[in-house]
Design an enzyme around this catalytic site. Structure first.
Site, mmCIF file in Angstrom:
data_model
loop_
_atom_site.group_PDB
_atom_site.id
_atom_site.type_symbol
_atom_site.label_atom_id
_atom_site.label_comp_id
_atom_site.label_asym_id
_atom_site.label_seq_id
_atom_site.Cartn_x
_atom_site.Cartn_y
_atom_site.Cartn_z
ATOM 1 N N CYS A 1 5.053 -15.886 5.508
ATOM 2 C CA CYS A 1 5.419 -17.184 6.092
ATOM 3 C C CYS A 1 4.124 -17.860 6.525
ATOM 4 C CB CYS A 1 6.333 -16.937 7.291
ATOM 5 S SG CYS A 1 6.737 -18.434 8.195
ATOM 6 N N ASP B 1 10.120 -13.716 6.359
ATOM 7 C CA ASP B 1 9.923 -15.166 6.306
ATOM 8 C C ASP B 1 11.116 -15.797 7.024
ATOM 9 O OD1 ASP B 1 8.887 -17.710 5.536
ATOM 10 O OD2 ASP B 1 10.329 -17.802 3.907
ATOM 11 N N SER B 2 11.040 -17.111 7.194
ATOM 12 C CA SER B 2 12.171 -17.815 7.805
ATOM 13 C C SER B 2 13.373 -17.878 6.861
ATOM 14 C CB SER B 2 11.749 -19.238 8.166
ATOM 15 O OG SER B 2 11.344 -19.915 6.994
ATOM 16 N N CYS C 1 2.669 -23.037 2.214
ATOM 17 C CA CYS C 1 3.941 -22.522 2.734
ATOM 18 C C CYS C 1 4.524 -21.689 1.604
ATOM 19 C CB CYS C 1 4.855 -23.693 3.076
ATOM 20 S SG CYS C 1 6.587 -23.249 3.332
ATOM 21 N N THR C 2 5.061 -20.526 1.940
ATOM 22 C CA THR C 2 5.524 -19.623 0.875
ATOM 23 C C THR C 2 6.767 -20.142 0.154
ATOM 24 O OG1 THR C 2 6.686 -18.336 2.562
ATOM 25 C CG2 THR C 2 4.503 -17.549 1.866
ATOM 26 N N HIS C 3 7.407 -21.155 0.703
ATOM 27 C CA HIS C 3 8.506 -21.786 -0.043
ATOM 28 C C HIS C 3 7.970 -22.603 -1.230
ATOM 29 C CE1 HIS C 3 11.123 -20.857 3.394
ATOM 30 N NE2 HIS C 3 12.148 -21.312 2.718
ATOM 31 N N TYR D 1 11.243 -22.817 10.345
ATOM 32 C CA TYR D 1 10.343 -22.535 11.474
ATOM 33 C C TYR D 1 9.337 -23.687 11.664
ATOM 34 C CZ TYR D 1 11.489 -17.460 11.705
ATOM 35 O OH TYR D 1 12.090 -16.242 11.864
ATOM 36 N N GLY D 2 8.995 -24.321 10.552
ATOM 37 C CA GLY D 2 7.829 -25.213 10.536
ATOM 38 C C GLY D 2 7.947 -26.480 11.344
ATOM 39 N N GLU E 1 15.770 -24.119 0.221
ATOM 40 C CA GLU E 1 16.887 -23.343 0.780
ATOM 41 C C GLU E 1 18.222 -23.799 0.174
ATOM 42 O OE1 GLU E 1 16.885 -20.692 3.013
ATOM 43 O OE2 GLU E 1 14.710 -20.665 2.825
ATOM 44 N N THR F 1 3.801 -20.484 8.209
ATOM 45 C CA THR F 1 3.900 -20.996 9.573
ATOM 46 C C THR F 1 3.564 -19.908 10.596
ATOM 47 O OG1 THR F 1 5.632 -22.476 8.778
ATOM 48 C CG2 THR F 1 5.446 -22.200 11.155
HETATM 49 N N1 DGL Z 1 8.082 -20.247 4.263
HETATM 50 C C1 DGL Z 1 7.575 -20.527 5.548
HETATM 51 C C2 DGL Z 1 6.151 -20.947 5.526
HETATM 52 O O1 DGL Z 1 5.442 -20.418 4.696
HETATM 53 C C3 DGL Z 1 8.456 -21.186 6.530
HETATM 54 C C4 DGL Z 1 8.898 -22.556 6.298
HETATM 55 C C5 DGL Z 1 9.792 -23.026 7.399
HETATM 56 O O2 DGL Z 1 10.645 -22.259 7.806
HETATM 57 O O3 DGL Z 1 9.636 -24.163 7.857
HETATM 58 O O4 DGL Z 1 5.685 -21.745 6.302
#
Ligand code: DGL
Length: 273
Positions: free
Chosen positions: A74, A11-12, A186-188, A43-44, A152, A76
């Site tokens: 991730c 993931d990012s 998003c996995t966050h 990343y998004g 984060e 994204t």
């Molecule tokens: N956790 C990631 C996702 O599921 C990345 C979020 C990011 O880096 O913007 O999209």
């Protein structure tokens, strides 16, 4: 014969730990190698080309660790660059399709919300996938770019007023749109699920991308006779592309165990994509 190689997850940043957490529950004996691209998160908000380049480097790093399967934990990368994973010499699991299928199954009203990063929502991937399963589904989508930096930074407590206010603003279209199912695309975001559930209320089903991806990966390994079949608890190894300390701190909270000694820094720019 058991396949004792590790499962690779990337993931990012910290978000993919929502997949790792579920994998540990589903497959406690499996070794896991995690890469969090903390030096380049988020990343998004980036262009499709940059996300594709980062995805290829993350996948190349995990391949160099001799993993048996790679999970793009991730949303994204899964939404924008899933083709990078399909070109790999090992099986690849992404998070969009499993979560979209679970949402279509869960909804009663046919009104589904999806929240994700800007790139994910712009790609329309969740919507396309759900409509391909049921063309009658109505989708309300919203990007929530500030959620990732909040996670984060570790602003994840259920009573964190900044995170609550941010979530209220992002979730308003979902409440106004009367969705009965919401994909945390998003996995966050599963990290914030208590805050999101408090705002959405008990009648809305939250779909955890991490959980659905872990179920899909476990099923794949079982179906293809690729489980390690170890009786002891699997080893977990974490790599990040920036400081190890802040990652170790929040990751230990999220996983419920101290992982400080198993986190290493890697120079991802030196990995070819
Ligand atoms: N956790 C990631 C996702 O599921 C990345 C979020 C990011 O880096 O913007 O999209």
């Amino acid at each position: 014969m058991p396949d004792c190689r590790s499962i690779g997850v990337f993931d990012s940043g910290l978000g993919g730990l929502s997949v790792v957490k579920e994998l540990i529950c589903a497959l406690p004996g499996e070794d896991i190698i995690y890469f969090g691209d903390t030096g380049r998160v988020p990343y998004g908000t980036r262009s499709f080309e940059t996300i594709e380049k980062y995805a290829r480097q993350d996948e190349a790093f995990l391949l160099s660790q001799n993993v048996k399967l790679i999970i793009a934990a991730c949303g994204t990368v899964s939404a924008v660059a899933p083709h990078t994973g399909r070109e790999l010499p090992v099986p690849f699991i992404e998070v969009v399709n499993p979560a979209a299928a679970a949402a279509v199954k869960a909804t009663k009203s046919g009104r589904i919300g999806v929240i994700g990063t800007t790139a994910t929502i712009k790609s329309g991937s969740y919507t396309k996938c759900m409509k391909s399963l049921n063309s009658q589904i109505e989708v309300i989508a919203n990007d929530c770019p500030i959620f990732v930096p909040l996670v984060e930074a570790g602003w994840i407590e259920r009573d964190n007023c900044v995170t609550i206010e941010t979530a209220k603003r992002y979730l308003k279209p979902m409440i106004d749109g009367n969705v009965d199912t919401l994909i945390l695309g998003c996995t966050h975001y599963p990290v914030l699920k208590d805050i999101i559930a408090d705002i959405m209320g008990d009648n809305v089903v939250l779909i955890n991308t991490g959980e659905q991806a872990a179920i899909t990966a476990a099923q794949y390994l079982f179906d293809h006779d690729m489980l390690g079949n170890k009786s002891d608890v699997g080893q977990k190894h974490f790599f990040v592309s920036d400081r190890t300390d802040s990652f170790s701190h929040t990751a230990s909270i999220l996983l419920g165990s101290d992982i400080t000694g198993s986190v290493e820094r890697v120079d991802i720019d030196r990995i070819g994509g």
